[in-house]
Design a protein around this motif. Sequence first.
Motif, mmCIF file in Angstrom:
data_model
loop_
_atom_site.group_PDB
_atom_site.id
_atom_site.type_symbol
_atom_site.label_atom_id
_atom_site.label_comp_id
_atom_site.label_asym_id
_atom_site.label_seq_id
_atom_site.Cartn_x
_atom_site.Cartn_y
_atom_site.Cartn_z
ATOM 1 N N GLN A 216 0.838 -1.203 0.000
ATOM 2 C CA GLN A 216 0.000 0.000 0.000
ATOM 3 C C GLN A 216 0.875 1.256 0.000
ATOM 4 O O GLN A 216 0.580 2.244 -0.678
ATOM 5 N N THR A 220 1.049 4.272 -2.695
ATOM 6 C CA THR A 220 0.889 5.679 -2.309
ATOM 7 C C THR A 220 2.050 6.513 -2.839
ATOM 8 O O THR A 220 1.851 7.605 -3.362
ATOM 9 N N LYS A 223 1.617 7.145 -6.395
ATOM 10 C CA LYS A 223 0.547 8.141 -6.620
ATOM 11 C C LYS A 223 1.032 9.560 -6.329
ATOM 12 O O LYS A 223 0.706 10.490 -7.052
ATOM 13 N N VAL A 224 1.784 9.722 -5.232
ATOM 14 C CA VAL A 224 2.297 11.054 -4.903
ATOM 15 C C VAL A 224 3.189 11.542 -6.034
ATOM 16 O O VAL A 224 3.189 12.722 -6.391
ATOM 17 N N ARG A 228 0.509 14.524 -12.063
ATOM 18 C CA ARG A 228 -0.840 15.075 -12.230
ATOM 19 C C ARG A 228 -0.872 16.596 -12.336
ATOM 20 O O ARG A 228 -1.742 17.149 -12.975
ATOM 21 N N TRP A 229 0.078 17.300 -11.711
ATOM 22 C CA TRP A 229 0.028 18.770 -11.755
ATOM 23 C C TRP A 229 0.939 19.344 -12.833
ATOM 24 O O TRP A 229 0.900 20.543 -13.096
ATOM 25 N N THR A 232 -0.568 21.591 -15.744
ATOM 26 C CA THR A 232 -1.284 22.828 -15.417
ATOM 27 C C THR A 232 -0.525 23.711 -14.426
ATOM 28 O O THR A 232 -0.541 24.930 -14.537
ATOM 29 N N PHE A 233 0.093 23.088 -13.446
ATOM 30 C CA PHE A 233 0.794 23.855 -12.404
ATOM 31 C C PHE A 233 2.178 23.242 -12.172
ATOM 32 O O PHE A 233 2.385 22.504 -11.206
ATOM 33 N N PRO A 234 3.117 23.546 -13.078
ATOM 34 C CA PRO A 234 4.435 22.885 -12.972
ATOM 35 C C PRO A 234 5.152 23.145 -11.645
ATOM 36 O O PRO A 234 5.808 22.242 -11.117
ATOM 37 N N GLN A 235 4.998 24.355 -11.093
ATOM 38 C CA GLN A 235 5.686 24.630 -9.814
ATOM 39 C C GLN A 235 5.079 23.792 -8.679
ATOM 40 O O GLN A 235 5.795 23.273 -7.825
ATOM 41 N N LEU A 236 3.751 23.670 -8.707
ATOM 42 C CA LEU A 236 3.086 22.839 -7.689
ATOM 43 C C LEU A 236 3.533 21.385 -7.842
ATOM 44 O O LEU A 236 3.804 20.690 -6.852
ATOM 45 N N ALA A 239 6.874 20.987 -6.434
ATOM 46 C CA ALA A 239 6.883 21.101 -4.971
ATOM 47 C C ALA A 239 6.344 19.849 -4.294
ATOM 48 O O ALA A 239 6.656 19.576 -3.131
ATOM 49 N N THR A 240 5.511 19.093 -4.999
ATOM 50 C CA THR A 240 4.879 17.936 -4.347
ATOM 51 C C THR A 240 5.508 16.598 -4.741
ATOM 52 O O THR A 240 5.405 15.634 -3.989
ATOM 53 N N PRO A 280 1.804 9.603 3.641
ATOM 54 C CA PRO A 280 0.945 8.754 4.484
ATOM 55 C C PRO A 280 1.324 7.279 4.310
ATOM 56 O O PRO A 280 1.518 6.810 3.192
ATOM 57 N N GLU A 285 -0.212 8.614 12.458
ATOM 58 C CA GLU A 285 -0.447 9.103 13.825
ATOM 59 C C GLU A 285 -1.326 8.111 14.556
ATOM 60 O O GLU A 285 -2.278 7.573 13.979
ATOM 61 N N ASP B 42 -8.704 10.153 -7.536
ATOM 62 C CA ASP B 42 -7.334 10.113 -8.075
ATOM 63 C C ASP B 42 -6.306 10.200 -6.950
ATOM 64 O O ASP B 42 -5.283 9.529 -6.978
ATOM 65 N N VAL B 45 -5.740 7.536 -0.919
ATOM 66 C CA VAL B 45 -4.848 6.400 -0.652
ATOM 67 C C VAL B 45 -5.552 5.116 -1.085
ATOM 68 O O VAL B 45 -4.964 4.255 -1.742
ATOM 69 N N THR B 66 -5.960 11.304 1.564
ATOM 70 C CA THR B 66 -5.302 11.365 0.258
ATOM 71 C C THR B 66 -3.815 11.106 0.434
ATOM 72 O O THR B 66 -3.301 11.106 1.562
ATOM 73 N N VAL B 67 -3.146 10.939 -0.693
ATOM 74 C CA VAL B 67 -1.707 10.665 -0.620
ATOM 75 C C VAL B 67 -0.924 11.894 -0.149
ATOM 76 O O VAL B 67 0.259 11.792 0.173
ATOM 77 N N TYR B 68 -1.581 13.043 -0.105
ATOM 78 C CA TYR B 68 -0.923 14.251 0.404
ATOM 79 C C TYR B 68 -1.318 14.552 1.852
ATOM 80 O O TYR B 68 -0.791 15.488 2.444
ATOM 81 N N VAL B 94 -0.590 29.094 -4.051
ATOM 82 C CA VAL B 94 0.100 27.895 -3.538
ATOM 83 C C VAL B 94 0.968 27.425 -4.705
ATOM 84 O O VAL B 94 0.449 26.896 -5.680
ATOM 85 N N ALA B 95 2.267 27.663 -4.594
ATOM 86 C CA ALA B 95 3.175 27.512 -5.749
ATOM 87 C C ALA B 95 2.588 28.342 -6.899
ATOM 88 O O ALA B 95 2.276 29.514 -6.693
ATOM 89 N N ASP B 96 2.357 27.722 -8.069
ATOM 90 C CA ASP B 96 1.818 28.510 -9.176
ATOM 91 C C ASP B 96 0.317 28.323 -9.348
ATOM 92 O O ASP B 96 -0.250 28.683 -10.385
ATOM 93 N N ALA B 97 -0.344 27.770 -8.338
ATOM 94 C CA ALA B 97 -1.808 27.622 -8.380
ATOM 95 C C ALA B 97 -2.432 28.666 -7.465
ATOM 96 O O ALA B 97 -1.803 29.117 -6.503
#
Lengths: 323, 117
Positions: A216, A220, A223-224, A228-229, A232-236, A239-240, A280, A285, B42, B45, B66-68, B94-97
């Motif tokens: 699992q 995850t 997936k992270v 996906r970004w 549309t949002f290359p900086q995001l 960052a992720t 995650p 926690e 999408d 988890v 979510t995975v975040y 938030v960054a470029d969003a």
Amino acid sequence: MAVRSPGRVVEGRSGLGMVEQSILAAMDAIRARPNSYHKKSLAVLAAVEEGIGLAPGYAYEMVLDLARPWVVPIRLVDFHGNFGGRDYDAAGPRYTECRLSPAGGLALRSERGEVPPLPIGLINGNIYAQGLRPPLDPLRAITALRRLVDKPRSPSREIVELVGPPEFLTGCDLSGDLDSFMAGRPTALRLTGRVVVGDDSHLIIETLPPNARPHQVIETIIKVDSPRWDGTFPQLGAATRLGIASIDNHSTSDDVLRLICTLRPGVDPHQAAERLRRVPGVVTEIAVAHPVPLADLLRAWVKHHQSEDLITALDSLETTLTT
Amino acid sequence: MVVGSCALFLAGDMAVLPVKDADIVPDPSPQNLDCLWEALTDMAVTAWRVPPRGRLGTLDVVPVATVYGKVDCLLERGRADFDDLLSRASLAPVADAEVAVASEADCRRLRSLYKGR
């Protein structure tokens, strides 16, 4: 001032719950004892159902947990067969066998008054049964209890130092408000898997929290790291994303976890490791709480049983755990 | 629209740290709930834990791991108050969003409503 009672964890002779006790008694009833042959798990479950009416599906989960080294520090059941792993389910009860472990036999004798009380419930906690008390390091807890038997007025600070933090058994880093935990206030503890930098292009996940399933966690992480970004949002996206090109499971057993992450070229391994520790599954926690401050709980256990030979009981438990 | 501790953090309130989850109030239009469902599925988890697409319009609060990190979707609040909250909201980078963030007063009011503080 309201006083919360520590309850059966202090007052019971082993501190075990009714279901655990019933499972141990059922094993004894069908002679699945430490020095006997293992007996079919199905027969144990039938005896539990006959004794307390608990359906086999529920009882089997408890039997498995009492045998699993990553669930309880003092294993009360000795299992023969596939009791499941971090990533796969156990075999059905008709295909497995079990019997009392030496500690399980001792716990049962304690409940029957044949030997002095044992702090097994205190040490094993009840997180595995959706409770809030985490497991403790058995040998450290025994040392702290011995100190309280010898010197009942030992300061709480000293007892807390002897007991140490909760022992979550899979070797994770523990953080959070440990002072609150020790003081008996409800809090959440954070368990983080151990992520080490192998070299410039590899990270190795060596441990995961006890409730995490490696496959699992791999899903995850993938997936992270999805793009996906990026459109549309290359900086995001930058960052992720973790910067992991591939991840391979090189674990050799449930005890030896080894997830090897290969980094994309140019990714800083230390930064990637830091991000990975926030995914995650790699981090989780767990809500914890003791009914009273931990030192008081141990003190109450000793005081409640002060008329009995606790030193002998603690010695026998320690011997069982170390041999 | 982001509300709760995450919104207060985006507005510069460092006292809310650490932020443990993101509370969002979604636009209740069917098209947006469709987009929300796809995004949650999408990023979840375990995708099967996200309620079925058609139920988002009827549920009150949907927590999703979510995975975040954890996201709480305050759907009932969206049905009741989205336009009103949006009229006082601002956009935060938030960054470029750019993310719609509820006003500080609304965040604190919702916080007391849901958490009693």
